[in-house]
Design an enzyme around this catalytic site. Sequence first.
Site, short mmCIF file in Angstrom:
data_model
loop_
_atom_site.label_atom_id
_atom_site.label_comp_id
_atom_site.label_asym_id
_atom_site.label_seq_id
_atom_site.Cartn_x
_atom_site.Cartn_y
_atom_site.Cartn_z
N TYR A 1 -16.61 16.69 -14.65
CA TYR A 1 -17.16 15.33 -14.73
C TYR A 1 -18.21 15.13 -13.61
O TYR A 1 -17.98 15.54 -12.47
CB TYR A 1 -16.00 14.34 -14.59
CG TYR A 1 -16.45 12.92 -14.39
CD1 TYR A 1 -17.23 12.26 -15.34
CD2 TYR A 1 -16.10 12.23 -13.23
CE1 TYR A 1 -17.64 10.96 -15.14
CE2 TYR A 1 -16.51 10.92 -13.03
CZ TYR A 1 -17.28 10.30 -13.99
OH TYR A 1 -17.71 9.02 -13.79
N ASP B 1 -7.51 18.81 -14.11
CA ASP B 1 -7.81 17.47 -14.59
C ASP B 1 -7.46 17.47 -16.09
O ASP B 1 -8.10 18.15 -16.89
CB ASP B 1 -9.31 17.16 -14.35
CG ASP B 1 -9.71 15.75 -14.78
OD1 ASP B 1 -9.10 15.23 -15.72
OD2 ASP B 1 -10.63 15.18 -14.17
N ARG C 1 0.85 -1.20 0.00
CA ARG C 1 0.00 0.00 0.00
C ARG C 1 0.88 1.25 0.00
O ARG C 1 0.60 2.23 -0.65
CB ARG C 1 -0.96 -0.01 1.21
CG ARG C 1 -1.71 1.32 1.35
CD ARG C 1 -2.98 1.24 2.19
NE ARG C 1 -2.91 0.36 3.32
CZ ARG C 1 -2.23 0.62 4.46
NH1 ARG C 1 -1.55 1.74 4.59
NH2 ARG C 1 -2.22 -0.26 5.44
N LYS D 1 -8.90 6.37 -19.18
CA LYS D 1 -9.22 6.88 -20.51
C LYS D 1 -8.02 6.72 -21.44
O LYS D 1 -7.59 5.61 -21.67
CB LYS D 1 -9.70 8.33 -20.39
CG LYS D 1 -10.76 8.54 -19.28
CD LYS D 1 -12.03 7.82 -19.63
CE LYS D 1 -13.10 7.69 -18.56
NZ LYS D 1 -13.03 8.25 -17.27
C1 LIG Z 1 -12.56 14.17 -16.84
C2 LIG Z 1 -12.73 13.03 -15.89
N1 LIG Z 1 -12.15 13.09 -14.69
C3 LIG Z 1 -12.29 12.07 -13.79
C4 LIG Z 1 -13.05 10.96 -14.08
C5 LIG Z 1 -13.19 9.85 -13.06
O1 LIG Z 1 -12.31 8.79 -13.37
P1 LIG Z 1 -12.59 7.23 -13.11
O2 LIG Z 1 -13.81 6.85 -13.88
O3 LIG Z 1 -11.33 6.58 -13.58
O4 LIG Z 1 -12.79 7.08 -11.64
C6 LIG Z 1 -13.65 10.85 -15.33
C7 LIG Z 1 -14.45 9.65 -15.66
O5 LIG Z 1 -15.13 9.59 -16.66
C8 LIG Z 1 -13.50 11.91 -16.26
O6 LIG Z 1 -14.08 11.88 -17.46
#
Ligand SMILES: Cc1ncc(COP(=O)(O)O)c(C=O)c1O
Length: 376
Positions: free
Chosen positions: A98, A170, A46, A195
């Site tokens: 998101y 992000d 961890r 992604k």
């Molecule tokens: C721009 C963005 N940030 C964060 C996330 C969250 O990531 P995760 O689905 O890997 O938990 C997503 C998920 O679609 C996203 O599109």
Amino acid sequence: MKLDTKMIHGGVFGDPHTGAVSVPIYQVSTYKQSKVGEHAGYEYSRTGNPTRDALEKLIADVENGARGLAFSSGMAAISTLLSYFSQGDHIIIGDDVYGGTYRVITKVFTRLGLEASFVDTGDINAVKKAIKPHTRAIYMETPSNPLLKVTDIKELSTLAKQAGLFLFVDNTFLTPYWQNPLDLGADAVLHSATKYLGGHSDVVAGLIVTKEEKFGEELHFLQNSIGGILGPQDSWLLIRGMKTLGLRMKQHELNAQQIAKWLQNHDQIGRVYYPGLADHPDHHTAKTQARGFGAIISFDVGSAEAADRLLEQTKYFTLAESLGAVESLISVPARMTHASIPAERRAELGIVDGLVRISVGVEDVEDLIADLDQAL
Ligand SMILES: Cc1ncc(COP(=O)(O)O)c(C=O)c1O
């Protein structure tokens, strides 16, 4: 080292013990200590694992940061970052982030005493106005999801520095291949590595890279305390995915450019949202701060019924959540990724029922256009 080379030789290359050109998967939870507290660098997985370490070093290298951290999902990364703040702190968040980010803030962190204001981060005056004496950070996505609004990272980082705030970006949509927010003044960059970084719809993961080692160390403390780490197999899959990031991103973008232009000329399509189009309101900012425009396109087909008809007819665009993989995906944000945002709020933001979002894959673009054409 140029970026395409860094993707392959950055971080830790292969295994010095055997000469293997691929980092081994250290499928292990604990490590032998020669005496109490004396070990070869690892105590418990961890806290640290050599395969995860290799990934963390690679993402830090390609984002030009000091410290990389790998998590079990993008949401685990975001939640760990937010847990840095305390009851009574205030943060400013982009207003079309998101849906999961919106949900964890409004349903979890505000319950624990964190205050949040959702603001269009592309509007610098609106951000200035939202700053309060107890504001600690600005959190944004650019381009944003699903409306592809672009925020000027440098402008916002100047404001954040003046006001003594952290700036978090992000970078899921553009990846370090096209955009490096840390070079533009951000303090930390985040990814849903599920992604483009993974790229093959086979792993769920999140990453954070900090500009400064000290902040990285503080986040590592939280990562180890909370425990949402990425396992060794998934760390290895991400390293493998990232080796071809450049090849994929270039092809994704070539395809997206052609499809966006084609959609714009289609008489059944209303507005097309893609920062690579010259008439996108943020085209200039996008061009100045990033090396590419990405491959997410949103467009308005007029109604939920028209969206449903389109979604049922496509053959290569698979109806699914997520984005950024080799295969093209199609979704309706209002009822899928952004369903956790209340309907009135979605309407205010412009996430209408007929809005369709596509993640353009790396298939032959002629097949993709023919698929959309027959479905429309
Ligand atoms: C721009 C963005 N940030 C964060 C996330 C969250 O990531 P995760 O689905 O890997 O938990 C997503 C998920 O679609 C996203 O599109």
